[in-house]
Design a protein around this motif. Structure first.
Motif, PDB file in Angstrom:
ATOM      1  N   LEU A  77       0.806  -1.217   0.000  1.00 22.61           N
ATOM      2  CA  LEU A  77       0.000   0.000   0.000  1.00 22.61           C
ATOM      3  C   LEU A  77       0.837   1.264   0.000  1.00 22.61           C
ATOM      4  O   LEU A  77       0.319   2.346  -0.292  1.00 22.61           O
ATOM      5  CB  LEU A  77      -0.919   0.014   1.229  1.00 22.61           C
ATOM      6  CG  LEU A  77      -1.849  -1.185   1.412  1.00 22.61           C
ATOM      7  CD1 LEU A  77      -2.565  -1.094   2.758  1.00 22.61           C
ATOM      8  CD2 LEU A  77      -2.855  -1.250   0.275  1.00 22.61           C
ATOM      9  N   GLY A  78       2.107   1.176   0.399  1.00 23.13           N
ATOM     10  CA  GLY A  78       2.914   2.372   0.582  1.00 23.13           C
ATOM     11  C   GLY A  78       2.523   3.092   1.858  1.00 23.13           C
ATOM     12  O   GLY A  78       1.900   2.508   2.753  1.00 23.13           O
ATOM     13  N   LYS A 150       2.779  -7.023  -5.434  1.00 22.38           N
ATOM     14  CA  LYS A 150       2.511  -5.911  -6.342  1.00 22.38           C
ATOM     15  C   LYS A 150       2.090  -4.685  -5.554  1.00 22.38           C
ATOM     16  O   LYS A 150       1.603  -4.781  -4.426  1.00 22.38           O
ATOM     17  CB  LYS A 150       1.436  -6.286  -7.354  1.00 22.38           C
ATOM     18  CG  LYS A 150       0.049  -6.527  -6.777  1.00 22.38           C
ATOM     19  CD  LYS A 150      -0.955  -6.822  -7.895  1.00 22.38           C
ATOM     20  CE  LYS A 150      -2.351  -7.077  -7.344  1.00 22.38           C
ATOM     21  NZ  LYS A 150      -3.324  -7.319  -8.429  1.00 22.38           N
ATOM     22  N   ARG A 151       2.307  -3.539  -6.167  1.00 21.88           N
ATOM     23  CA  ARG A 151       1.929  -2.260  -5.569  1.00 21.88           C
ATOM     24  C   ARG A 151       0.443  -1.988  -5.793  1.00 21.88           C
ATOM     25  O   ARG A 151      -0.098  -2.269  -6.863  1.00 21.88           O
ATOM     26  CB  ARG A 151       2.738  -1.119  -6.179  1.00 21.88           C
ATOM     27  CG  ARG A 151       4.217  -1.148  -5.846  1.00 21.88           C
ATOM     28  CD  ARG A 151       4.504  -0.546  -4.504  1.00 21.88           C
ATOM     29  NE  ARG A 151       5.887  -0.790  -4.071  1.00 21.88           N
ATOM     30  CZ  ARG A 151       6.330  -0.509  -2.861  1.00 21.88           C
ATOM     31  NH1 ARG A 151       5.490   0.000  -1.963  1.00 21.88           N
ATOM     32  NH2 ARG A 151       7.579  -0.747  -2.528  1.00 21.88           N
ATOM     33  N   ILE A 152      -0.196  -1.439  -4.759  1.00 19.44           N
ATOM     34  CA  ILE A 152      -1.587  -1.020  -4.848  1.00 19.44           C
ATOM     35  C   ILE A 152      -1.605   0.502  -4.765  1.00 19.44           C
ATOM     36  O   ILE A 152      -1.206   1.090  -3.754  1.00 19.44           O
ATOM     37  CB  ILE A 152      -2.430  -1.622  -3.703  1.00 19.44           C
ATOM     38  CG1 ILE A 152      -2.388  -3.143  -3.761  1.00 19.44           C
ATOM     39  CG2 ILE A 152      -3.863  -1.113  -3.776  1.00 19.44           C
ATOM     40  CD1 ILE A 152      -2.985  -3.740  -5.011  1.00 19.44           C
ATOM     41  N   ASP A 153      -2.029   1.162  -5.831  1.00 21.26           N
ATOM     42  CA  ASP A 153      -1.935   2.622  -5.914  1.00 21.26           C
ATOM     43  C   ASP A 153      -3.130   3.363  -5.322  1.00 21.26           C
ATOM     44  O   ASP A 153      -3.048   4.568  -5.072  1.00 21.26           O
ATOM     45  CB  ASP A 153      -1.758   3.047  -7.377  1.00 21.26           C
ATOM     46  CG  ASP A 153      -0.447   2.543  -7.968  1.00 21.26           C
ATOM     47  OD1 ASP A 153       0.547   2.479  -7.223  1.00 21.26           O
ATOM     48  OD2 ASP A 153      -0.442   2.201  -9.164  1.00 21.26           O
ATOM     49  N   ASP A 154      -4.256   2.669  -5.128  1.00 18.84           N
ATOM     50  CA  ASP A 154      -5.461   3.388  -4.723  1.00 18.84           C
ATOM     51  C   ASP A 154      -5.861   3.176  -3.271  1.00 18.84           C
ATOM     52  O   ASP A 154      -6.953   3.558  -2.864  1.00 18.84           O
ATOM     53  CB  ASP A 154      -6.628   3.013  -5.637  1.00 18.84           C
ATOM     54  CG  ASP A 154      -7.060   1.556  -5.481  1.00 18.84           C
ATOM     55  OD1 ASP A 154      -6.297   0.768  -4.890  1.00 18.84           O
ATOM     56  OD2 ASP A 154      -8.164   1.212  -5.957  1.00 18.84           O
ATOM     57  N   ARG A 156      -4.864   4.625  -0.522  1.00 24.23           N
ATOM     58  CA  ARG A 156      -5.091   5.894   0.172  1.00 24.23           C
ATOM     59  C   ARG A 156      -6.442   6.475  -0.194  1.00 24.23           C
ATOM     60  O   ARG A 156      -7.151   7.015   0.662  1.00 24.23           O
ATOM     61  CB  ARG A 156      -3.968   6.870  -0.196  1.00 24.23           C
ATOM     62  CG  ARG A 156      -4.093   8.225   0.451  1.00 24.23           C
ATOM     63  CD  ARG A 156      -2.874   9.081   0.177  1.00 24.23           C
ATOM     64  NE  ARG A 156      -3.086  10.065  -0.872  1.00 24.23           N
ATOM     65  CZ  ARG A 156      -2.469  10.064  -2.040  1.00 24.23           C
ATOM     66  NH1 ARG A 156      -1.606   9.107  -2.329  1.00 24.23           N
ATOM     67  NH2 ARG A 156      -2.695  11.012  -2.940  1.00 24.23           N
ATOM     68  N   ARG A 188      -0.388  13.078   3.321  1.00 25.01           N
ATOM     69  CA  ARG A 188      -1.115  13.392   2.092  1.00 25.01           C
ATOM     70  C   ARG A 188      -2.631  13.253   2.290  1.00 25.01           C
ATOM     71  O   ARG A 188      -3.400  14.122   1.906  1.00 25.01           O
ATOM     72  CB  ARG A 188      -0.642  12.486   0.950  1.00 25.01           C
ATOM     73  CG  ARG A 188       0.824  12.708   0.577  1.00 25.01           C
ATOM     74  CD  ARG A 188       1.260  11.805  -0.554  1.00 25.01           C
ATOM     75  NE  ARG A 188       0.641  12.174  -1.824  1.00 25.01           N
ATOM     76  CZ  ARG A 188       0.847  11.516  -2.970  1.00 25.01           C
ATOM     77  NH1 ARG A 188       1.639  10.463  -2.993  1.00 25.01           N
ATOM     78  NH2 ARG A 188       0.254  11.916  -4.071  1.00 25.01           N
TER      79      ARG A 188
END
Length: 450
Positions: A77-78, A150-154, A156, A188
């Motif tokens: 998730l970052g 894998k990265r999840i960009d959404d 947030r 953010r």
């Protein structure tokens, strides 16, 4: 089974020092992966979030390696708040959620927190079983069954939409809000949510560099936000900590309201609309006696637990309660979230301002605090100063002196060799006499034991 690595909120320590090393994080990831992927299938997944600490990159990679080695699929998730991990664990149908954060600690520390598939923090029993796996050889997956990452960009944005939905369509237009993000996980999402809801936003502590999380800002250092409130003529301030699971509210003068005051406000307002389940607020033994008296006057109840938001949540779930938290600013509202959520609590406070058309100062101090004093006494790890007859006698005398005037709490720290001596009393002189007297006896007993 006693826990060696897990404290009251996961594993925590100084980065690159045992147990918070990359090697240990890899093993913890593998042990957690083996614990949750116990049926051999490849459909298991874990979400991982982190705050803004420099060491987060290292631990994220190490945990990913350990988890995928046992066949878990990892969704990264970052930087997101801790409550977002709890929420996304359930909404993304993950078996496990992991947050890499040391919360309000300085940047050199880091930690690993676990959430189960229901979005709640893992039980003591589950953590003990993961520790047991750490003690032995952890069976890796066969080559063809290694997990993917894998990265999840959404993530947030999913969290932001859930938060905005808790206001039921209310607009924050007309409110000027200082939001202190502690240079942490919410740097953010917090300003974005407030702006999208219509507020005029003055962000501070929103420029993380990997080493400045909680540094002179956030819920443990609210003076930065207080100065911004005065300088900009803001209506209110919201101070989060590094992973945004706790909050302090500041009124238009910069005065701080802690978790007790916020919980008192919410409990009373919820009770007026029959939203407070069983007329009960759950808080820890550290919450101020003034909060308890306030609730009693309103015909409500306070259920106390051991220190730690996990114990608050356990009591809430066991008793069917929906509001709880800690004086330190963890506010848990299980109607909306599975863990403490500082930004959510801040939004609910802003909602109260909109609904009542009252200032922050009119809402943020709902009860008179009883003077509270806390002192810590360090002792040798193998000593037992609380077992000394002189200490027992001093405690008994203090309890007698405080009868009808206050209360006394003596406890050992769960993370270091400290005896915590806390008392509350309407008589400030008696308060000092009681605490100083017990501290002197504990120090003497600790010296003899050593």
């Amino acid at each position: 089974m006693a826990r060696k690595f897990f404290g009251t909120d996961g594993v925590r320590g100084t980065a690159n020092q045992y147990p918070m090393t990359a090697e240990m994080a890899l093993k913890i990831g593998a042990a957690a992966g083996r614990y949750f992927r116990n049926d051999g299938s490849n459909g298991h997944r874990v979400v991982i979030g982190k705050d803004t600490r420099l060491s987060g990159y290292m631990f994220e990679s190490a945990l990913t390696a350990g988890l995928t080695s046992t066949g878990m699929n990892v969704l990264l998730l970052g930087p997101v708040p801790t409550p977002a991990v709890g929420m996304l664990t359930t909404s993304m149908r993950a078996d496990l959620g992991i947050m890499i954060s040391a919360s309000h600690n300085p940047a050199q520390d880091n930690g690993i927190k676990f959430f189960g598939p229901d979005g709640f923090k893992l039980s003591d029993e589950a953590e003990a079983e993961i520790e047991a796996l750490l003690e032995g050889e952890i069976a890796p997956a066969q080559a063809q069954n290694i997990g993917r990452a894998k990265r999840i960009d959404d993530g947030r944005f999913r969290y932001a939409e859930r938060l905005k939905g808790t206001l039921g369509g209310k607009s924050l237009a007309g409110l000027k809000v200082v939001i202190d993000c502690a240079n942490g996980a919410a740097h953010r999402v917090a300003p974005e949510v407030l702006w999208e809801l219509g507020a005029t936003v003055i962000p501070v502590g929103n420029a993380p560099n990997g080493c400045n999380i909680n540094e002179g800002c956030g819920s443990t250092a609210p003076q930065t936000a207080a100065e911004a409130i005065v300088a900009h003529g803001a209506d209110v301030g919201i101070c989060l900590d590094g992973d945004a699971d706790r909050v302090m509210i500041l009124d238009e003068t910069g005065k701080v309201a802690d978790g007790d005051q916020i919980m008192g406000l919410f409990a009373h307002r919820w009770a007026l609309t029959d939203r407070l389940r069983n007329g009960t607020l759950v808080a820890t033994v550290m919450s101020n006696l003034g909060l308890e008296r306030f609730l009693t006057d309103k015909g409500l109840h306070l259920k106390r637990t051991a220190v730690g938001d996990r114990y608050v949540v356990e009591a809430m779930r066991a008793g069917g309660f929906n509001l709880g938290g800690e004086q330190s600013g963890h506010i848990v509202m299980t109607d909306y979230a599975t863990t403490g959520d500082g930004l959510l609590a801040g939004l609910q406070f802003l909602s109260a301002m909109i609904e009542t058309d009252q200032s922050a100062s009119a809402l943020a101090q709902v009860f008179e605090t009883v003077p509270q004093m806390l002192k810590n006494v360090r002792y040798a790890a193998d000593a037992d100063p609380l077992g000394a007859s002189s200490v027992k006698a001093a405690i008994a005398q203090a309890e007698a002196d405080l009868t009808g005037k206050g209360r006394l709490l003596i406890r050992k720290s769960g993370t270091e060799p400290l005896i915590r001596v806390m008392a509350e009393c309407v008589d400030d002189g008696l308060l000092h006499t009681v605490v100083d007297g017990i501290v002197a006896e504990v120090e003497a007993a600790a010296s003899v034991s050593a």
